[in-house]
Design a protein around this motif. Structure first.
Motif, mmCIF file in Angstrom:
data_model
loop_
_atom_site.group_PDB
_atom_site.id
_atom_site.type_symbol
_atom_site.label_atom_id
_atom_site.label_comp_id
_atom_site.label_asym_id
_atom_site.label_seq_id
_atom_site.Cartn_x
_atom_site.Cartn_y
_atom_site.Cartn_z
ATOM 1 N N TRP A 1 0.847 -1.189 0.000
ATOM 2 C CA TRP A 1 0.000 0.000 0.000
ATOM 3 C C TRP A 1 0.886 1.243 0.000
ATOM 4 O O TRP A 1 1.834 1.342 0.790
ATOM 5 C CB TRP A 1 -0.911 0.029 1.224
ATOM 6 C CG TRP A 1 -1.879 -1.114 1.270
ATOM 7 C CD1 TRP A 1 -2.235 -1.928 0.234
ATOM 8 C CD2 TRP A 1 -2.608 -1.588 2.407
ATOM 9 N NE1 TRP A 1 -3.142 -2.869 0.637
ATOM 10 C CE2 TRP A 1 -3.396 -2.684 1.979
ATOM 11 C CE3 TRP A 1 -2.683 -1.194 3.729
ATOM 12 C CZ2 TRP A 1 -4.228 -3.387 2.842
ATOM 13 C CZ3 TRP A 1 -3.519 -1.888 4.588
ATOM 14 C CH2 TRP A 1 -4.287 -2.969 4.149
ATOM 15 N N ASN A 2 0.581 2.179 -0.870
ATOM 16 C CA ASN A 2 1.339 3.425 -0.965
ATOM 17 C C ASN A 2 0.773 4.463 -0.014
ATOM 18 O O ASN A 2 -0.429 4.481 0.280
ATOM 19 C CB ASN A 2 1.309 3.957 -2.400
ATOM 20 C CG ASN A 2 2.069 3.055 -3.351
ATOM 21 O OD1 ASN A 2 3.166 2.616 -3.053
ATOM 22 N ND2 ASN A 2 1.472 2.760 -4.495
ATOM 23 N N GLU B 1 -1.734 13.500 0.574
ATOM 24 C CA GLU B 1 -2.920 14.354 0.659
ATOM 25 C C GLU B 1 -3.940 13.786 1.635
ATOM 26 O O GLU B 1 -4.542 14.515 2.418
ATOM 27 C CB GLU B 1 -3.543 14.513 -0.724
ATOM 28 C CG GLU B 1 -2.642 15.258 -1.721
ATOM 29 C CD GLU B 1 -3.319 15.439 -3.064
ATOM 30 O OE1 GLU B 1 -4.466 14.947 -3.219
ATOM 31 O OE2 GLU B 1 -2.710 16.062 -3.956
ATOM 32 N N ARG B 2 -4.149 12.473 1.593
ATOM 33 C CA ARG B 2 -5.113 11.848 2.506
ATOM 34 C C ARG B 2 -4.505 11.551 3.877
ATOM 35 O O ARG B 2 -5.235 11.205 4.804
ATOM 36 C CB ARG B 2 -5.635 10.538 1.909
ATOM 37 C CG ARG B 2 -6.300 10.676 0.555
ATOM 38 C CD ARG B 2 -6.951 9.357 0.184
ATOM 39 N NE ARG B 2 -7.337 9.305 -1.218
ATOM 40 C CZ ARG B 2 -7.937 8.259 -1.794
ATOM 41 N NH1 ARG B 2 -8.227 7.191 -1.064
ATOM 42 N NH2 ARG B 2 -8.251 8.277 -3.071
ATOM 43 N N ASP C 1 -3.494 -0.418 -4.703
ATOM 44 C CA ASP C 1 -3.204 -0.100 -6.098
ATOM 45 C C ASP C 1 -4.435 0.365 -6.865
ATOM 46 O O ASP C 1 -4.311 0.832 -7.995
ATOM 47 C CB ASP C 1 -2.579 -1.307 -6.796
ATOM 48 C CG ASP C 1 -3.422 -2.556 -6.641
ATOM 49 O OD1 ASP C 1 -4.478 -2.486 -5.983
ATOM 50 O OD2 ASP C 1 -3.025 -3.614 -7.163
ATOM 51 N N GLN C 2 -5.628 0.241 -6.245
ATOM 52 C CA GLN C 2 -6.851 0.755 -6.859
ATOM 53 C C GLN C 2 -7.207 2.155 -6.360
ATOM 54 O O GLN C 2 -8.231 2.706 -6.753
ATOM 55 C CB GLN C 2 -8.021 -0.196 -6.566
ATOM 56 C CG GLN C 2 -7.793 -1.631 -7.031
ATOM 57 C CD GLN C 2 -7.652 -1.736 -8.537
ATOM 58 O OE1 GLN C 2 -8.309 -0.992 -9.275
ATOM 59 N NE2 GLN C 2 -6.805 -2.634 -9.009
ATOM 60 N N GLY C 3 -6.366 2.689 -5.470
ATOM 61 C CA GLY C 3 -6.641 4.007 -4.919
ATOM 62 C C GLY C 3 -7.614 4.014 -3.764
ATOM 63 O O GLY C 3 -8.045 5.079 -3.324
ATOM 64 N N ILE C 4 -7.964 2.829 -3.240
ATOM 65 C CA ILE C 4 -8.908 2.733 -2.122
ATOM 66 C C ILE C 4 -8.145 2.907 -0.815
ATOM 67 O O ILE C 4 -7.093 2.293 -0.605
ATOM 68 C CB ILE C 4 -9.635 1.380 -2.148
ATOM 69 C CG1 ILE C 4 -10.388 1.210 -3.476
ATOM 70 C CG2 ILE C 4 -10.586 1.249 -0.964
ATOM 71 C CD1 ILE C 4 -11.028 -0.143 -3.642
ATOM 72 N N ALA C 5 -8.678 3.738 0.085
ATOM 73 C CA ALA C 5 -8.031 3.983 1.371
ATOM 74 C C ALA C 5 -8.010 2.701 2.204
ATOM 75 O O ALA C 5 -8.989 1.953 2.253
ATOM 76 C CB ALA C 5 -8.757 5.098 2.118
#
Length: 609
Positions: free
Chosen positions: A323-324, A328-329, A335-339
């Motif tokens: 997980w990256n 900003e968040r 990898d799908q941009g889900i928190a």
């Protein structure tokens, strides 16, 4: 391999070899001894005499299987010990293998050796069980596990000895009478011996059933990574436990229980079990090589796909995720941009945070079972950090390449615009004056009036002088000769003298910069002065030049209205491109109402190009 490891392997191997030779030499190969039921290996007195009903005869095949099992224990223990010297699994396996081999002297006709072999029959079990229950470290973590092992020790030491205290094998009727002398014998009491053996057998039966249930339950409830490593152990331990239970059933004359040839089958799972446990314990160390294979994925695919899949294969953990960190968040995203929320360590998954310069960049989320492999996790972490750095550098490179393409487009466009400007200046300026001069001179040729001819020649000469002056000014704008002849300071001074607003030059350049750096600095200063005069309503410009850290620093400040911005097609973007072409950079500070400050840094190396 260290000298200590070599000495350890040599000592244990020599001990195992000596015990194997002693067992082979102690075997009584007489016909009576080969059929002696009391000497059947790995069985208690009741089970041994029950098995003797089918007249099993000891032979070379069983001896080889017995020695091979002991060697498997010792070899697996040494392998684990050398790979994981700080854990108990390796030493416990070695001890279990040596005890296994030692109990082979039960085939001897010597009373001392026979009795010692009978007493040692089951000692290997409580030594091996902690490895099975504490997989992969060999350390027991729960209190019931320690009580369970203590019960195993009590049965293996005192229970087996108690079975022989009131049992004289020479007095027990059997198809082949025993000649073995039992030195533990107090008195022969068949009734008491039978009761003791049934009690010990019942406890042993419950222990074996418990072991089978525990390993199956742990496999079923374990995570994917744990199951993949524990599956061979579970299968072999279950088969070995069932075979032990099957032999124990012979003690109560279970219908159709045991045939002579089935005694040799019990060795097969026992040969493979230590190998499976050793492999399960060190397989993550072997996975470090597979982590190297994951590095091949770097550069071939985005890190979110091929690299992560390679790590999952290497660690046998299909749940592993990378997980990256989203600045900003202020949290992690997949990898799908889900928190995503990092696990707290209470479930089956844990996380390792990866940082760069003290700031989080990503998190590895994986099966908590992998925490028992700190060396492997260190290798995975290093590989992941390298992959993240590679991904970042690749993205930076792609951004730079995109900027280079845009810069090239701007340079080409600026070159075209400059050529059009030069063509326009030539057409509207010097060309027109040269045409006018030519017309005046032709009229002078045709006129007969001397006074008129003189006036036309004078006007034509004036037009030629003006055209020459404009050509010189145009040439100076393309490349000022004074720059090549006397350097940047003189060229800037000349620029200041011609400027429509006041320009002050500060600083000196020692040593003189390369020609390419001087030219870039001159045009940056010229463009800044022009912008200040035309667009900023400034009254003066200060130009500071200096050499700092193998680079020329050029600071140009005006007192105009500010608000200048670097935009596509603008003059400032061309200056930025010119600085970047030399490996330098240009910073623009232009707050509204506070004037504009251009700071150019141009490396001195490579400036001759």
């Amino acid at each position: 391999m260290t000298p200590r490891s070599i000495a350890l392997i040599g000592g244990v191997t020599a001990s195992a070899a000596a015990l194997s030779v002693a067992v082979v030499l102690s075997v009584d190969w007489s016909e009576v001894a080969l059929y002696d039921p009391a000497r059947i290996l790995l069985l208690g007195p009741r089970e041994a005499f029950s098995a003797a009903q089918h007249s099993p005869k000891f032979g070379q095949v069983e001896l080889v299987l017995f020695l091979l099992t002991g060697a498997s224990f010792v070899a697996s223990g040494l392998f684990t010990w050398t790979k994981r010297p700080h854990e108990l699994a390796g030493p416990l396996f070695v001890v279990a293998g040596l005890v296994w081999l030692a109990c082979g002297v039960r085939r001897s006709s010597d009373p001392v050796l026979f009795t010692a072999g009978a007493v040692l029959t089951n000692i290997y079990l409580p030594v091996m069980i902690p490895v099975l229950l504490g997989f992969p470290s060999g350390r027991l973590r729960q209190s019931w596990e320690r009580r369970y092992v203590r019960l195993c020790w009590a049965l293996a030491v005192f229970g087996v000895s108690a079975e022989w205290m009131f049992f004289d094998p020479r007095e027990v009727p059997a198809p082949h009478r025993s000649t073995s002398v039992n030195l533990l014998l107090i008195r022969h009491d068949p009734v008491l011996a039978d009761r003791i053996q049934l009690i010990v057998g019942a406890f042993a039966f419950l222990i074996a059933v418990t072991a089978i249930v525990v390993v199956i339950k742990r496999w079923r409830s374990g995570t994917a990574a744990y199951r993949s490593g524990f599956a061979p152990i579970m299968v072999l331990a279950t088969v070995a436990g069932v075979s032990v239970l099957w032999v124990m059933l012979t003690a109560i004359r279970f219908p159709g229980s045991l045939h002579g040839w089935t005694l040799n089958l019990r060795y097969i799972p026992m040969v493979l079990l230590p190998m499976a446990i050793a492999f399960g314990q060190v397989r993550y160390r072997m996975a470090r090589t597979a982590v190297g294979d994951a590095m091949v994925e770097i550069g071939a695919t985005p890190i979110s796909s091929g690299f992560v899949e390679a790590l999952r294969r290497a660690l046998h953990d299909p749940t592993l995720a990378l997980w990256n960190f989203d600045a900003e968040r202020r949290g992690y995203v997949d990898d799908q941009g889900i928190a995503r929320v990092l696990p707290r360590g209470t479930g089956h998954r844990v996380a390792t945070i990866l940082e760069r310069d003290g700031a989080p960049t990503a998190a590895l989320v994986y099966d908590k079972h992998l925490q028992t492999e700190p060396e492997l996790l260190a290798a995975v972490r290093g590989a992941t950090e390298l992959a993240l750095d590679h991904e970042r550098l690749r993205n930076d490179l792609q951004a730079q390449l995109a900027e280079v393409r845009r810069s090239r487009e701007r340079i080409v466009a600026a070159g075209d615009a400059e050529r059009r400007r030069v063509e326009r200046d030539l057409h509207d300026g010097a060309q027109q004056r040269l045409v006018a001069a030519a017309l005046l001179l032709r009229r002078a040729q045709r006129t007969a009036d001397t006074e008129t001819r003189g006036d036309l020649v004078t006007l034509g000469a004036a037009e030629l002088d003006t055209a020459l002056s404009e050509l010189r000014e145009l040439a100076r704008g393309v490349f000022p000769p004074i720059l090549a002849e006397r350097g940047l300071t003189a060229a800037l001074t000349s620029l200041a003298e011609r400027a429509p607003i006041a320009v002050r030059i500060h600083g000196t350049l020692v040593p003189r910069p390369p020609a390419g750096v001087e030219l870039a600095a001159y045009f940056i200063a010229a463009e800044a002065v022009t912008n200040a005069a035309k667009h900023s309503d400034g009254t003066h410009v200060d130009i500071q030049v200096s050499i700092v850290d193998e680079a020329m620093r050029l600071v140009i400040a005006d007192d105009g209205r500010g608000g200048a911005q670097v935009g596509p097609g603008g003059g400032l973007s061309g200056l930025v491109d010119r600085a970047a072409a030399l490996g330098g950079h240009l910073r623009v500070d232009s707050s509204s109402g506070a004037g504009t400050v251009l700071t150019a840094t141009l490396p001195l190396r490579g400036g001759d190009a």
